[in-house]
Design an enzyme around this catalytic site. Structure first.
Site, short mmCIF file in Angstrom:
data_model
loop_
_atom_site.label_atom_id
_atom_site.label_comp_id
_atom_site.label_asym_id
_atom_site.label_seq_id
_atom_site.Cartn_x
_atom_site.Cartn_y
_atom_site.Cartn_z
N ARG B 17 -4.82 1.89 5.04
CA ARG B 17 -6.03 2.11 5.84
C ARG B 17 -6.95 3.15 5.18
O ARG B 17 -7.94 2.80 4.55
CB ARG B 17 -5.67 2.54 7.29
CG ARG B 17 -6.81 2.34 8.29
CD ARG B 17 -7.91 3.38 8.28
NE ARG B 17 -7.43 4.74 8.53
CZ ARG B 17 -8.20 5.80 8.40
NH1 ARG B 17 -9.47 5.69 8.00
NH2 ARG B 17 -7.70 7.02 8.61
N ASP B 18 -6.57 4.42 5.26
CA ASP B 18 -7.45 5.45 4.70
C ASP B 18 -7.67 5.21 3.20
O ASP B 18 -8.74 5.51 2.66
CB ASP B 18 -6.82 6.83 4.92
CG ASP B 18 -7.79 7.97 4.63
OD1 ASP B 18 -9.01 7.75 4.68
OD2 ASP B 18 -7.31 9.09 4.34
N HIS B 207 -2.65 16.24 6.02
CA HIS B 207 -3.27 15.05 5.43
C HIS B 207 -4.25 15.56 4.38
O HIS B 207 -5.40 15.88 4.68
CB HIS B 207 -3.99 14.29 6.57
CG HIS B 207 -4.73 13.07 6.14
ND1 HIS B 207 -4.33 11.80 6.50
CD2 HIS B 207 -5.84 12.90 5.39
CE1 HIS B 207 -5.17 10.91 5.99
NE2 HIS B 207 -6.11 11.55 5.32
N HIS B 209 -6.30 15.47 0.74
CA HIS B 209 -6.87 14.68 -0.36
C HIS B 209 -6.80 15.51 -1.64
O HIS B 209 -6.72 16.74 -1.60
CB HIS B 209 -8.30 14.25 -0.03
CG HIS B 209 -8.33 13.14 0.99
ND1 HIS B 209 -9.06 12.00 0.83
CD2 HIS B 209 -7.68 12.99 2.18
CE1 HIS B 209 -8.88 11.20 1.88
NE2 HIS B 209 -8.05 11.79 2.71
N CYS B 240 -12.81 6.60 -3.94
CA CYS B 240 -13.92 5.67 -3.76
C CYS B 240 -14.41 5.15 -5.11
O CYS B 240 -14.74 5.94 -6.00
CB CYS B 240 -15.06 6.35 -3.03
SG CYS B 240 -16.47 5.27 -2.80
N ASN B 249 -6.36 10.11 -1.44
CA ASN B 249 -5.26 10.82 -0.81
C ASN B 249 -4.26 11.25 -1.86
O ASN B 249 -4.15 10.67 -2.94
CB ASN B 249 -4.55 9.86 0.16
CG ASN B 249 -5.40 9.51 1.36
OD1 ASN B 249 -5.40 10.22 2.35
ND2 ASN B 249 -6.15 8.42 1.28
#
Lengths: 299, 299
Positions: B17-18, B207, B209, B240, B249
């Site tokens: 997902r992320d 979480h 990055h 991205c 991540n």
């Protein structure tokens, strides 16, 4: 988390030697540009070359030429000098710090320098005598301190024994190398906890490769034990271009970013450091192996 | 270094997902293969999709199809559900964990979800009521906990206030996001030291990055404070493809390697995990952003 984080950290920049030794060859002029750019970024300790057989390490064949072209009185320039011939050649171009190299693994020592650990130390006696006579300090590298590609686990007591011998021979500092980047903080803490019982922290440096992405975390663990000298290579130089998946030294940019975040003094201009990395990786026709560098480049 | 290192860590795999939300589009079949491979590697918590407008996130438009095709009763599959419509669609395919998303920065909230933090929370009331009525648990994401691209520093007290509100609304866990990967351990420790005074550690996840290469080090700092739930993405998915230098991540492979080295249980087969990463990055026509993955691939 209790911590002995140092107030200031000394970065020993090894990109021009340990880095470029494991990359494709670059022009002499590119090396000179790199070292001058690193100095301009504020780095005070730069490993500038190796006086070894060009048959074995062709990338370092121009070390005399590189170092002769530098005029950096404020920088401590060092060079790898495995034998008397190398030491004399380094001295001839004004090097004031030698580096000698052995391992904490018998198998690695045999495969890389064709002798036992004990023999490797004995071979350095001439270099040490020459250094003493000429007022040159000597740094001792111990490789495979967190594991060996041939033997697997390495006993911290073996590292201690080798480090203690190097210090007794006259080395002012021991650089502890995780040559294959296999360690994690548990091993770092185990090793340093033992070493620090016998060796003052001011005499220990960490030199971690990033093969498994753990180098920065391992450095953080070492900083928390009071270690205040860190070896690193701009742009993470040293990922051998012939070995798929191989990663080089931890990137100086990433270490400096960490130090900044921790409020630890380092004296380095991160932007100029990153620019030095962009120059040399451009000459190597590759991307910097530093996420900080990539993030700054995208800005 | 005193430490509260947990005995076991729960990995929440967010790559599907992320991660994929911030990559070029891949085929539905590739997503299904990925999630099945992650489950086969032993991962028990997998964020499998997002029920959001395909206009805004076209990469997630097939989430219903992906999740319908899975048969993984032993895995906790979750999905992002920003509104009632999304919640109903997720429930229709059997999702038993929702995720909702807000920020600890007003500017980020405005730019990303076009409302204030307070408004974002109010908007979730329907989702929370639906979840409660249908016995679905809800995870709350708070982004920008270590810094904001628009506001810069973020006050840990703001993070605490937002996290406390999400818990009060019924979230079972808060995932603390360093969305732009800007943090270092000093900020992690400052934030968690405050939060842990008010929130039990079992309700907090990290979480992080890896934009500045600090994620693993930050995770290590969090583990040392007792945090036992870590979000990560196989192969470091989420860089991205349109933003130069952007990193995704933290890679699950690198986290698992760290946990193994620390002797922390995780239940994941690292080799099979890496293989799952090679499959999906092959579909994306890119290399995994994981040094552990690269090192394993070279063996």
């Amino acid at each position: 988390m209790s911590s002995l984080l140092p107030k200031a950290v000394r970065i020993v920049e090894v990109g021009a030697r340990d880095g470029l030794q494991n990359e494709a060859a670059v022009e002499t002029a590119d090396k000179i540009t790199l070292i001058n750019a690193l100095a301009a970024a504020g780095i005070k300790d730069i490993e500038a070359g190796a006086f070894v057989s060009p048959k074995w390490v062709p990338q370092m064949a121009d070390s005399s030429e590189v170092i002769s072209a530098l005029n950096l009185p404020e920088v401590n320039l060092s060079a790898l000098t495995p034998n008397l011939k190398g030491a004399e050649a380094a001295d001839a171009v004004g090097i004031k710090e030698f580096a000698i190299f052995t391992a904490a693994s018998e198998a690695f020592c045999q495969k890389n320098i064709n002798c036992s650990i004990e023999q490797s130390l004995a071979r350095f006696s001439e270099v040490m005598a020459f250094a003493k006579a000429n007022n040159i300090r000597v740094r001792g590298y111990v490789s495979c301190v967190l594991g060996c590609p041939y033997e697997g686990d390495v006993d911290p007591h073996t590292v201690l024994a080798v480090a203690a011998k190097l210090l007794k021979m006259g080395c002012y500092e021991i650089s502890l190398g995780d040559t294959i980047g296999i360690g994690t903080p548990a091993k770092v803490i185990e090793l340093l906890t033992l070493l620090l019982k016998h060796i003052d922290k001011s005499k220990l440096a960490v030199h971690f490769h990033d093969t498994y992405g753990q180098a920065l975390t391992n450095i953080y663990a070492a900083l928390n034990l009071g270690i205040a000298t860190v070896d690193s290579a701009v742009a993470g130089l040293g990922g051998c271009p012939y070995a798929k998946g191989a990663s080089g030294n931890v990137a100086t940019e990433d270490v400096v970013y960490l130090l900044q975040g921790l409020g630890i003094e380092h004296g380095i201009d991160l932007q100029r450091l990153a620019e030095a990395g962009w120059q040399i990786t451009s000459a190597l026709n590759k991307q910097p192996a530093s996420k900080v560098s990539a993030a700054l480049h995208a800005q």
